[in-house]
Design a protein around this motif. Sequence first.
Motif, mmCIF file in Angstrom:
data_model
loop_
_atom_site.group_PDB
_atom_site.id
_atom_site.type_symbol
_atom_site.label_atom_id
_atom_site.label_comp_id
_atom_site.label_asym_id
_atom_site.label_seq_id
_atom_site.Cartn_x
_atom_site.Cartn_y
_atom_site.Cartn_z
ATOM 1 N N LEU A 102 0.768 -1.286 0.112
ATOM 2 C CA LEU A 102 -0.097 -0.150 0.129
ATOM 3 C C LEU A 102 0.969 1.411 0.081
ATOM 4 O O LEU A 102 1.475 1.726 0.889
ATOM 5 N N PRO A 139 0.604 4.896 -1.801
ATOM 6 C CA PRO A 139 -0.096 5.743 -2.729
ATOM 7 C C PRO A 139 0.771 6.653 -3.683
ATOM 8 O O PRO A 139 1.804 7.256 -3.163
ATOM 9 N N GLU A 140 0.634 6.617 -4.764
ATOM 10 C CA GLU A 140 1.382 7.393 -5.800
ATOM 11 C C GLU A 140 0.480 8.468 -6.132
ATOM 12 O O GLU A 140 1.231 9.574 -6.732
ATOM 13 N N ARG A 141 -0.785 8.720 -5.933
ATOM 14 C CA ARG A 141 -1.428 9.795 -6.607
ATOM 15 C C ARG A 141 -2.513 10.273 -5.334
ATOM 16 O O ARG A 141 -2.445 9.491 -4.129
ATOM 17 N N TRP A 157 -5.566 10.194 -5.065
ATOM 18 C CA TRP A 157 -6.741 9.245 -4.906
ATOM 19 C C TRP A 157 -6.572 8.335 -5.753
ATOM 20 O O TRP A 157 -6.561 8.502 -7.072
ATOM 21 N N GLU A 158 -6.350 6.900 -5.186
ATOM 22 C CA GLU A 158 -6.475 5.715 -6.152
ATOM 23 C C GLU A 158 -7.122 4.388 -5.609
ATOM 24 O O GLU A 158 -6.795 4.322 -4.572
ATOM 25 N N GLY A 176 -9.748 2.495 -1.471
ATOM 26 C CA GLY A 176 -8.748 3.497 -2.216
ATOM 27 C C GLY A 176 -8.060 3.797 -1.059
ATOM 28 O O GLY A 176 -8.023 3.727 0.154
ATOM 29 N N LEU A 177 -6.642 4.339 -1.678
ATOM 30 C CA LEU A 177 -5.736 5.131 -0.890
ATOM 31 C C LEU A 177 -5.950 6.706 -1.087
ATOM 32 O O LEU A 177 -5.995 6.907 -2.137
ATOM 33 N N TYR A 178 -5.881 7.386 -0.080
ATOM 34 C CA TYR A 178 -6.201 8.813 -0.291
ATOM 35 C C TYR A 178 -4.917 9.463 0.537
ATOM 36 O O TYR A 178 -4.753 9.448 1.530
ATOM 37 N N ARG A 179 -4.161 10.251 -0.246
ATOM 38 C CA ARG A 179 -3.263 10.953 0.131
ATOM 39 C C ARG A 179 -3.500 12.502 0.171
ATOM 40 O O ARG A 179 -3.345 13.141 -0.977
ATOM 41 N N PHE A 203 -1.114 8.636 4.857
ATOM 42 C CA PHE A 203 -2.091 8.672 3.962
ATOM 43 C C PHE A 203 -3.277 7.835 4.697
ATOM 44 O O PHE A 203 -3.455 7.441 5.710
#
Length: 128
Positions: A13, A15-17, A19-20, A32-35, A100
């Motif tokens: 896990l 995150p690169e963006r 929200w993904e 999803g992952l939220y940064r 995140f």
Amino acid sequence: MIERHQSITPRPLHPERRWEVFSSDPDFWRVGLYRPENIGPEGALELERHSCPELFVCLGGRAGLVLYDGFAETVVEFESGEELLVSGYHNGFIIDRGAFFLVVERTSFTTEYIDRKTRLSIRKVTTG
């Protein structure tokens, strides 16, 4: 015999963006992952609210949410591993670099965005 429809290899896990989405059950839920892009609560200029609750799980360090329930605003700071079910207006921020949120939400909903200072509606977006 069990059929394999999906990978059984764990994924990291990271995150690169902002929200993904990385997993979902169509018509039911998605994860999803939220940064958050905001460094501290003062950076949140608008707030959003879904037409259904969202579960936020903080990971990778400390992060926070600016919450507004229609009457008062609250800033909530999370330690890594803490969670909160959110149904009101919100926006995120990071405290520690690398922090995140893992977010669980429905696949179909409407999101309303409001200006944080004036509380006036900016736009509505339907997903799903």
